[in-house]
Design an enzyme around this catalytic site. Sequence first.
Site, mmCIF file in Angstrom:
data_model
loop_
_atom_site.group_PDB
_atom_site.id
_atom_site.type_symbol
_atom_site.label_atom_id
_atom_site.label_comp_id
_atom_site.label_asym_id
_atom_site.label_seq_id
_atom_site.Cartn_x
_atom_site.Cartn_y
_atom_site.Cartn_z
ATOM 1 N N ASP A 100 0.872 -1.100 -0.132
ATOM 2 C CA ASP A 100 0.093 0.190 0.004
ATOM 3 C C ASP A 100 0.935 1.202 -0.215
ATOM 4 O OD1 ASP A 100 -2.017 1.645 0.509
ATOM 5 O OD2 ASP A 100 -3.123 0.349 1.874
ATOM 6 N N ASP A 207 -3.054 4.633 -2.399
ATOM 7 C CA ASP A 207 -3.788 5.304 -1.481
ATOM 8 C C ASP A 207 -4.241 6.527 -2.284
ATOM 9 O OD1 ASP A 207 -4.824 5.497 1.235
ATOM 10 O OD2 ASP A 207 -3.680 7.153 1.144
ATOM 11 N N GLU A 257 -6.838 3.786 -5.131
ATOM 12 C CA GLU A 257 -8.076 4.252 -4.525
ATOM 13 C C GLU A 257 -8.568 5.444 -5.208
ATOM 14 O OE1 GLU A 257 -9.673 4.983 0.037
ATOM 15 O OE2 GLU A 257 -7.601 5.496 -0.598
ATOM 16 N N HIS A 331 -10.862 -1.420 5.305
ATOM 17 C CA HIS A 331 -10.788 -0.886 6.473
ATOM 18 C C HIS A 331 -11.262 0.566 6.753
ATOM 19 C CE1 HIS A 331 -7.922 0.976 3.766
ATOM 20 N NE2 HIS A 331 -7.691 1.871 4.648
ATOM 21 N N ASP A 332 -12.084 1.116 5.892
ATOM 22 C CA ASP A 332 -12.633 2.488 5.825
ATOM 23 C C ASP A 332 -14.044 2.356 5.862
ATOM 24 O OD1 ASP A 332 -9.983 3.857 6.092
ATOM 25 O OD2 ASP A 332 -10.214 3.772 3.767
#
Length: 560
Positions: A100, A207, A257, A331-332
């Site tokens: 990431d 990200d 993302e 995870h968000d």
Amino acid sequence: MANRARTLGNKVVYQIYVRSFQDSDGDGIGDLRGITHRLDYLEHLGVDYLWITPFFVSPQNDNGYDVADYRAVEPMFGTMDDFDELSREAEAHGIGLMLDMVFNHTSTSHEWFRRALAGDPRYLAYYKFVDAAPDATAENPGVPPTNWVSKFGGSAWEYVPSLNKWYLHLFDKSQADLDWDNPEVRAELVDVVRFWKAKGVSGFRFDVVNLISKPAVWEDDHEGDGRRFYTDGPHVHEYLQELVRESGIDDMVTVGEMSSTSIDNCVRYTNPDFHELSMAFSFHHLKVDYLNGDKWALKDPDIPELRAIFRDWQEQMTEQGGWNALFWSNHDQPRPNSRFGDVSTPDSWRRTSELLGTCIHLMRGTPYIYQGEELGMTNPDFRSIDEYRDVESKNYYEILQEEGKSAEEAFRIVSERSRDDSRTPVQWDATPTAGFTTSTPWIGVPSNHVTVNAEAEVADPSSVWSFYQGLIRLRKTEPVIQEGDVRFLPVLSDAVIAYERTLGSTRVVVACNFSGDDVAALAAGAVADGEVLVANYADVAAERGELRLRPYEVRAYVWR
Ligand code: GLC
């Protein structure tokens, strides 16, 4: 034209949020060796790649998305030797690693930012610093350069008295946005990618990478929070192409993302002709329960809107040669079964979880499973704000009350929308810490781990886990799922989403009931003579008449 379906249509990615996956050294925090210990489990499930969230040196203000050193392992997660061991062992299990890369911003503890704070002009130019008014003071800094709002609440600008300047932070004030217009910054980040590539990883997740290119002029946003000025910004495609070319990752598996993006931009991000990324995460389908687009205002999921979003992204990305990352959760996001279905009884919980899995695993794209989703993990049953850890949740709990909500109402909203809903420890077994750690976990374990856990489910052929294993297998054996065309179908109820996949003479129809009622789904004859491919109820047969679906039922039929 290169074809993503050929290379990525048969793959499944599993996301590991390191901090919550498996603790190996008894400090209550997941770590790299914990992942190594669980590789057998992951191989058994059948996944191809692990996306591992940031484990780099970081003060952890945003759980590792605030990187202070891109080339070193954060001690709480282990050592570089642990990483090398994980990498070797994963390969031996036939699993690739995707790392990431958090390149929109660095932590303000990063050496670059510390040098900038010390006034070094070279490093000041690494970030978005803007002069304050000559008479600004720490007590009275005046107005920030724009009225933009940080994604975590409050102004997107922070004043630095010693420099008499503001710096931009689209996220927490400890996450300073890098200046991608500076070629030195871009070269530094290319070097970081090369460093990890040389270690033999299979790919990368980038990200919030569609936020990297900021406008040339700073202006207030009188219509929104500022995002329209920097989302899919002016040079984003150029910068991504350069990053991919210079670091030599065009043939690797990459995913970006993409915050608040558009289909047109995602075609450019992912169509192989543009040499940017393999696939993109977009989030519009995860806003259908935001009242007026506001994450912090609750409403029931709007299923017709969800259907329209899936239809547009599936059909238009396909027509234009783009490639979607398919996902409900990360995870968000809150746990999707708590959000889109009914987890109140064992039956409705299982059906909801299996419905959601099937709905996206049979679509066109590459599915992502977020840790614990394959077990049907739900939002936790936390009772007080003190049980939450996330900076965004804590900020909004206060902001909602400042806006006039009662503490109870603010808590209810946070408990449904918190990023911590999915950050609780993976439920490995029924022991008090769910097999995650031998000490106290950094965040609480949901009480349903006594039944919802890997030990119970892996052994049970009728579990949610076994169902997910079946979905992964199906993708690997059915070319129509890997490569087939996709078209959304007219439905008889607002609660239903249905689509068909076709490849040559093979056709698959998938029908999903997102409600707790019996509903009419597809017109008479729509599935006549089809053979049942997937079902989450036991007694499912061929259907000549109108297709009706029971609560949270999903069915897929195939014709060969
Ligand atoms: C992404 C991450 C999120 C993080 C943010 C800032 O949205 O997924 O966890 O807080 O970027 O890096």
